[in-house]
Enzyme design. Structure first.
Site, PDB file in Angstrom:
ATOM      1  N   GLU A  46       0.829  -1.183   0.000  1.00 27.49           N
ATOM      2  CA  GLU A  46       0.000   0.000   0.000  1.00 27.49           C
ATOM      3  C   GLU A  46       0.873   1.247   0.000  1.00 27.49           C
ATOM      4  OE1 GLU A  46      -0.965   0.536   4.755  1.00 27.49           O
ATOM      5  OE2 GLU A  46      -2.343  -0.655   3.532  1.00 27.49           O
TER       6      GLU A  46
ATOM      7  N   HIS B 167      49.382 -30.355  61.236  1.00 30.24           N
ATOM      8  CA  HIS B 167      49.742 -29.040  60.718  1.00 30.24           C
ATOM      9  C   HIS B 167      48.527 -28.120  60.613  1.00 30.24           C
ATOM     10  CE1 HIS B 167      48.569 -28.927  56.329  1.00 30.24           C
ATOM     11  NE2 HIS B 167      48.666 -30.237  56.407  1.00 30.24           N
ATOM     12  N   GLN B 168      47.290 -28.681  60.640  1.00 27.21           N
ATOM     13  CA  GLN B 168      46.105 -27.831  60.727  1.00 27.21           C
ATOM     14  C   GLN B 168      46.060 -27.138  62.087  1.00 27.21           C
ATOM     15  OE1 GLN B 168      42.299 -29.583  59.558  1.00 27.21           O
ATOM     16  NE2 GLN B 168      41.268 -28.514  61.211  1.00 27.21           N
TER      17      GLN B 168
ATOM     18  N   ARG C 287      -8.830  -9.594  17.940  1.00 24.91           N
ATOM     19  CA  ARG C 287      -8.383 -10.200  19.196  1.00 24.91           C
ATOM     20  C   ARG C 287      -8.217  -9.100  20.227  1.00 24.91           C
ATOM     21  NH1 ARG C 287      -2.980  -8.573  19.438  1.00 24.91           N
ATOM     22  NH2 ARG C 287      -1.952  -8.260  17.417  1.00 24.91           N
TER      23      ARG C 287
ATOM     24  N   ARG D 262      47.385 -33.981  58.141  1.00 27.32           N
ATOM     25  CA  ARG D 262      46.199 -33.123  58.165  1.00 27.32           C
ATOM     26  C   ARG D 262      46.056 -32.428  59.501  1.00 27.32           C
ATOM     27  NH1 ARG D 262      41.105 -32.321  59.747  1.00 27.32           N
ATOM     28  NH2 ARG D 262      41.081 -34.136  61.099  1.00 27.32           N
ATOM     29  N   ASP D 263      45.748 -33.175  60.529  1.00 22.73           N
ATOM     30  CA  ASP D 263      45.369 -32.569  61.799  1.00 22.73           C
ATOM     31  C   ASP D 263      46.525 -31.860  62.485  1.00 22.73           C
ATOM     32  OD1 ASP D 263      43.115 -32.074  63.307  1.00 22.73           O
ATOM     33  OD2 ASP D 263      43.586 -33.614  64.775  1.00 22.73           O
TER      34      ASP D 263
END
Length: 687
Positions: free
Chosen positions: A178, A516-517, A270, A513-514
């Site tokens: 259009e 040196h922790q 709609r 582990r324990d």
């Protein structure tokens, strides 16, 4: 209205708000693409029939203007809340809609007499009416399949692009052409019709603020519109819809050119996204009206008589989208971390998945929420909208709010001087200062510190000492066999059997582990443990195990030593192949300090065994069985040795001083054995 609701949802929408708020909800389109799921007419109708649905509202997307869908609904004996299928088909076809408008005596923009499929047809039209022209999808809307053609050189390329987009969006590539009106106003009229042929209008809306043919801001009524033009548009809308016998809700759209002449362009059969502003200024609930009309009520039954419908004040709707206006409005996806909306008198929020935690997917339209402001005048509605938009806080995805604020603050907009070129003519609308998002950044920082602790830098730039430590002499060759060799041959049950057969005490060494922790805050480096490991492997072969891993190892290795704890495990395993390694596992917490999902615990145990861990000391400080059972199960399935450990305190010899009796501990141990524990450990807490 007291009506039970049923929702359908795609797999991608399983967390969507509409599904969760409905009384019932059902998955559709399994195995289909997200959009295709909602276009599956047979499945939607079958769901409705199977679950005794007696009416379907199509919303304002997907199949809402699909005549085949409305017909399929009616054929199934279900009410369709919308126009009749023949009306949807007639008004959805832009050519048939034009023909109806011409027959009803409504002015239409010069356009092709029917859908065109060849670019030569577009060329013939342009040679007759001139440029610019606009190409539109013949069987859809929403800005898709639309192209402006300014000259003959661009015509063929734009035609092919529009055809391709229309085909992919609506399943039909036919176009309508259009005459293109330069800088028109886009005005539309909301109407309602019933089965008796009665039509009422809810006045007009101005939808001129558009970007790429998508509406961004809508206004009701149209600000500063010539009263004579307003009346003609409303009269034409009612005339056309009465002519076609329109029922239910619909929108008749017009363009008003620069000479103030209105031209009909199309009917949307709609509900429109922007129906909210018409509701606000008239007080008419359009969706309830739709449902009542579908039930068979007339407009008079509902009190919807034209003389009783008045336009009160002004309303503005802003579409908040998940797009980045600073990046050419590129759609943004992700998780909404923060959502706070503007509120107060005259503010309405229509939001679907606009909430904290919502996942914004790339599959659907980027509309997040609609913000509607209603006041006694157009300037007052603008002020309310500005205040509401400024109150919004949305984090996690980019939104169009900064852009919308610029629109609201624009002088031309405030005076009602808008047309469809408004956004393109005002480039300053996309210039704004990015949000600093200070609050969210601070929350992230605090959360990181809360979970991981402060990111403390190393206190010195000095490298560790290069003085080699004194290491005891170690024999050459592989170390003597130990219990791990037996474990590898005979598995956890074989190890337990061998331990039970042994005379004397077996020890677990916790130095790695324990020790040196406790003494050094776990700051011993892997290289130092590696250096002493050959001596340990040759001289401590009678150990039951070496406990050398746990939460502190993970935490300190990564945050302070800048080491990989998994690499430590593999390194020490290579150096000490003969002694079982043991670790501390806090049940559902693993090596962390908060509960993790079950699959994380299982995967962690799998990796730990793969990298050399043997014995897992599973415990919970409160003897909470669900946490312990998860750890026991995960270790067992990974192939590790389960040492289920009971935390013991008190004095079982004096039952008057403790609620934890001998029976409590025996029952606990029995339950752990049934769960699959190979060894029972007792961790004594002295008081």
């Amino acid at each position: 209205m007291g009506i039970r609701t049923v929702a359908v949802y795609s797999n991608e929408d399983k967390q969507s708000t509409h599904r969760l708020k409905a009384d019932e909800s059902y998955l559709i389109g399994k195995g289909l693409a997200p959009v295709a799921a909602y276009l599956n007419i047979p499945e939607i109708v079958n769901v409705a029939k199977e679950y005794d649905v007696d009416a379907i509202h199509p919303g304002y997307g997907f199949l809402s203007e699909n005549a085949d869908f409305s017909q399929a609904v009616i054929d199934a004996g279900i009410k369709f809340i919308g126009p009749k299928p023949e009306t949807v088909r007639r008004m959805g076809d832009k050519v048939l809609a034009r023909e109806a408008a011409i027959a009803a005596g409504v002015d239409v923009v010069p356009g092709s007499d029917g859908p065109i499929t060849q670019w030569e047809e577009a060329l013939q039209f342009c040679e007759k009416y001139g440029y610019p022209a606009i190409l539109k999808a013949a069987y859809g809307g929403g800005g898709r399949g639309m192209r402006i053609v300014n000259n003959k050189e661009d015509l063929r390329d734009q035609f092919e692009r529009a055809t391709s987009e229309a085909l992919s969006s609506f399943g039909n590539g036919a176009l309508f052409i259009e005459k293109y009106l330069v800088k028109p106003r886009h005005i539309e009229v909301q109407i309602l019709g019933d089965a008796t042929g009665d039509i009422v209008h809810l006045y007009e809306r101005d939808c001129s603020v558009q970007r790429r043919y998508q509406k961004v801001v809508e206004i009701a009524p149209a600000a500063f519109l010539d009263p004579a033009v307003r009346q003609k548009i409303i009269d034409d809308a009612v005339k056309l819809t009465k002519f076609v016998g329109y029922q239910n809700a619909g929108t008749v759209e017009f363009l008003v050119d620069q000479e103030n002449r209105p031209w009909f362009i199309e009917v949307n059969a709609r509900l429109q996204v922007e129906h909210t502003v018409s509701e606000e200024v008239t007080g008419v609930d359009l969706v309830q009206s739709q449902i009542r009309i579908a039930e068979g009520h007339t407009l008079k039954d509902l009190g919807l008589i034209q003389d009783n419908i008045h336009c009160n004040g002004a309303a503005i709707q802003c579409r908040v989208t998940t797009e980045d206006p600073a990046n050419a409005f590129h759609p943004d996806t992700g998780r909404i971390e923060v959502f706070r909306s503007g509120e107060g008198m005259g503010i309405r929020i229509d939001a679907a998945n606009a909430h904290a935690g919502a996942q914004i997917s790339p599959y659907y339209d980027s509309l997040l929420a609609k913000v509607i402001a209603h006041a006694d005048s157009h300037p007052a509605a603008i002020n309310k909208m500005i205040r509401a938009l400024m109150e919004f806080r949305i984090r996690g995805v980019k939104t169009s709010i900064p852009f919308l604020l610029n629109v609201m603050n624009n002088q031309a907009f405030s005076k009602g001087y808008v047309d469809t070129s408004f956004i393109d003519s005002n480039p300053e609308l996309t210039q704004f200062v990015p949000s600093q998002n200070r609050a969210q950044k601070l929350v992230h920082y605090l959360g990181n510190v809360l979970v991981n602790g402060p990111a403390t830098p190393l206190v010195t730039d000095l490298k560790p000492t290069s003085v080699p430590p004194s290491i005891p002499a170690t024999p050459l060759g592989p170390p003597p066999p130990g219990l791990r060799d037996l474990l590898l041959r005979e598995g956890p049950k074989g190890l337990v059997k061998a331990v039970n057969a042994r005379k004397g005490l077996l020890l677990t060494d916790t130095t790695f582990r324990d020790a040196h922790q406790s003494l050094l805050a776990t700051r011993v480096r892997t290289i130092d443990l590696k250096n002493i490991s050959p001596f340990v492997a040759h001289n401590m072969t009678d150990l039951f195990s070496m406990e050398m891993w746990g939460g502190a190892t993970f935490d300190v290795a990564m945050r302070f030593l800048y080491e990989c704890p998994w690499e430590r495990l593999r390194t020490l395993r290579e150096q000490i192949p003969n002694i079982p390694f043991q670790m501390l596992l806090r049940g559902a917490n693993a090596v962390g300090y908060a509960a993790y999902p079950d699959n994380v615990i299982h995967r962690f145990c799998d990796l730990a065994v793969e990298n050399g861990m043997d014995v897992f000391r599973v415990f919970d400080s409160l003897n909470y069985m669900p946490n312990m059972l998860l750890g026991v199960e995960a270790v067992g399935q990974a192939g590790g040795v389960v040492e289920a450990t009971i935390a013991y305190t008190g004095d079982i010899a004096d039952p008057t001083k403790t609620k934890y009796t001998l029976k409590y501990y025996v029952d606990l141990a029995s339950e752990l054995v049934r769960a699959g524990a190979h060894i029972i450990g007792i961790k004594v807490h002295s008081c």
